[in-house]
Design an enzyme around this catalytic site. Sequence first.
Site, PDB file in Angstrom:
ATOM      1  N   GLU A  75      10.456  60.009  55.771  1.00  0.00           N
ATOM      2  CA  GLU A  75       9.514  61.068  56.165  1.00  0.00           C
ATOM      3  C   GLU A  75       9.614  62.262  55.220  1.00  0.00           C
ATOM      4  O   GLU A  75       9.934  63.386  55.624  1.00  0.00           O
ATOM      5  CB  GLU A  75       9.765  61.480  57.614  1.00  0.00           C
ATOM      6  CG  GLU A  75       9.464  60.346  58.586  1.00  0.00           C
ATOM      7  CD  GLU A  75       9.449  60.761  60.057  1.00  0.00           C
ATOM      8  OE1 GLU A  75      10.096  61.748  60.403  1.00  0.00           O
ATOM      9  OE2 GLU A  75       8.781  60.069  60.849  1.00  0.00           O
TER      10      GLU A  75
ATOM     11  N   GLU B  84       8.346  52.679  61.473  1.00  0.00           N
ATOM     12  CA  GLU B  84       8.694  53.332  62.749  1.00  0.00           C
ATOM     13  C   GLU B  84       7.458  53.415  63.628  1.00  0.00           C
ATOM     14  O   GLU B  84       6.375  53.771  63.145  1.00  0.00           O
ATOM     15  CB  GLU B  84       9.212  54.762  62.547  1.00  0.00           C
ATOM     16  CG  GLU B  84      10.569  54.886  61.929  1.00  0.00           C
ATOM     17  CD  GLU B  84      11.063  56.322  61.855  1.00  0.00           C
ATOM     18  OE1 GLU B  84      10.692  57.131  62.728  1.00  0.00           O
ATOM     19  OE2 GLU B  84      11.823  56.616  60.922  1.00  0.00           O
TER      20      GLU B  84
HETATM   21  C1  BG6 Z   1      11.061  60.130  63.026  1.00  0.00           C
HETATM   22  C2  BG6 Z   1      12.399  59.983  62.373  1.00  0.00           C
HETATM   23  O1  BG6 Z   1      10.676  61.452  62.842  1.00  0.00           O
HETATM   24  O2  BG6 Z   1      10.933  59.964  64.395  1.00  0.00           O
HETATM   25  C3  BG6 Z   1      13.483  59.422  63.257  1.00  0.00           C
HETATM   26  O3  BG6 Z   1      12.337  59.304  61.152  1.00  0.00           O
HETATM   27  C4  BG6 Z   1      13.295  59.920  64.675  1.00  0.00           C
HETATM   28  O4  BG6 Z   1      14.721  59.774  62.710  1.00  0.00           O
HETATM   29  C5  BG6 Z   1      11.948  59.405  65.173  1.00  0.00           C
HETATM   30  O5  BG6 Z   1      14.312  59.572  65.537  1.00  0.00           O
HETATM   31  C6  BG6 Z   1      11.649  59.726  66.632  1.00  0.00           C
HETATM   32  O6  BG6 Z   1      11.836  61.076  66.871  1.00  0.00           O
HETATM   33  P1  BG6 Z   1      12.776  61.589  68.028  1.00  0.00           P
HETATM   34  O7  BG6 Z   1      12.843  63.037  67.826  1.00  0.00           O
HETATM   35  O8  BG6 Z   1      12.113  61.199  69.288  1.00  0.00           O
HETATM   36  O9  BG6 Z   1      14.082  60.929  67.833  1.00  0.00           O
END
Ligand code: BG6
Length: 480
Positions: free
Chosen positions: A182, A376
């Site tokens: 990211e 993701e």
């Molecule tokens: C992304 C990141 O921003 O979202 C992860 O690459 C992160 O590291 C994921 O965990 C989900 O966000 P969060 O804040 O719910 O853990």
Amino acid sequence: MSTYTFPKDFLWGGAIAANQAEGAYLEDGKGLTIVDLLPSGEKRRSMMKGDVPSLTPLPDLFYPSHEAIDFYHRYPEDIALFAEMGFKALRVSIAWSRIFPTGEDTQPNEAGLKFYDNLFDECLKHGIQPVVTLAHFDVPVHLIETYGSWRNRKLVGLFETYAKTVFTRYKDKVKYWMTFNEINMLLHLPFLGAGLVFENGVIDKQIQYQAAHHQLVASALVVKACHEIIPDAKIGCMLAAGSFYPYTCNPEDVFQAMQKDRESYFFIDVQSRGEYPAYAKRFFADHQLKIEMEPEDEAILKNHTVDYIGFSYYSSRTTSTDPEVIKNTTSGNVFGSVANPYVAKSEWGWTIDPKGFRITANQLYDRYQKPLFVVENGLGAVDEVTPDGEIIDDDRIDYLRRHIAEMAEAIKDGVEIIGYTSWGPIDIVSASTGEMKKRYGYIYVDRDNEGNGTLKRIKKKSFAWYKNVIQSNGQNLGSE
Ligand code: BG6
């Protein structure tokens, strides 16, 4: 059964990051890294932005990454569970400070290298491809203290050394790499994204974009190194994606949505097309930003572009120029979005918009014409364990089913997507809040926000569901 067709060798799997899963934060010679300084609780958010009063952990605060879910010791058990679901790929990150504890040690730390040897061997033993991010919210704290992190060009060479070390060591084991997780997070949470600390917490754009330039040059140099050291590997960039919608068809809203998207595309335009886009030059001039570049930078960026576009998608975003409308924002969204009346929200206020996933994938493919890798996607939600020890996570299944269906539509649209690794296949520490309560997994981990719990792993209902999805190569998404 659906009529969806996924490519035969589609990389189904899951994604985690070292700092949110491993724990063992000082074990076997590891140095401190960004997230080791982020406590849970109210201070976390301002620290992630760059207001960092101390570069050592403080005694009265709780740091969830220090133990996380103890993946460092429990990875064989966890990988066996991933294999049971049929994973083809597991996205992990290497902790830079396990390999170079200070970031500028003359020799890499053998114990750190050995850990990832074992981890990758364990994956390969189960037929799981490791997909490795070089920097997932990760800079050794010594480099933050000594050089101010990525604001200093010195980081470029140090990162290149680190990357070359791991490419050389794992060249027979890892064929999918990513540079910075990211990368656009640097603009929103500059300490989390790039280790940038600002005096009195006041973000300085000049420093941000100078640091961005250094990361972009470093990214290109490690793409070059990866291609030289592992000719059969693919290396990609990684964008926190999710297109902006204009709140209305007022041209002012439409223009603003385009500009907001460009804030993020800026990075990928450089990493994928090899040059700063025209709009960036105007942006720099309008904000009186003067980015220092070395004469060779232009050629470095041009000649070493990424092989694929990795991205995360959780939510779409909405923007408006109307002062009344912007009073109504969604709470949990790092990217600042006004509430979209047409879509639902998660318990943390994140917009749930499966169609936005298809839109985002199409837009990225239209723009870059390179394979996409969804690295993701998922729903952060509270899970309850029933008295029988079960976890019935129907909301998560519903979120994932609808997103995978839209991904399949994007593939039908002609978008080339090589894989899908959903976020947090096992519960891990939330990056934005530091909570354990915000869970994404198919596998429950018995641990709470304060660090209590046995760390026992329990399969949730979604475990069997995702197993079916993978087994049927996306044909069987279950019923609505
Ligand atoms: C992304 C990141 O921003 O979202 C992860 O690459 C992160 O590291 C994921 O965990 C989900 O966000 P969060 O804040 O719910 O853990």
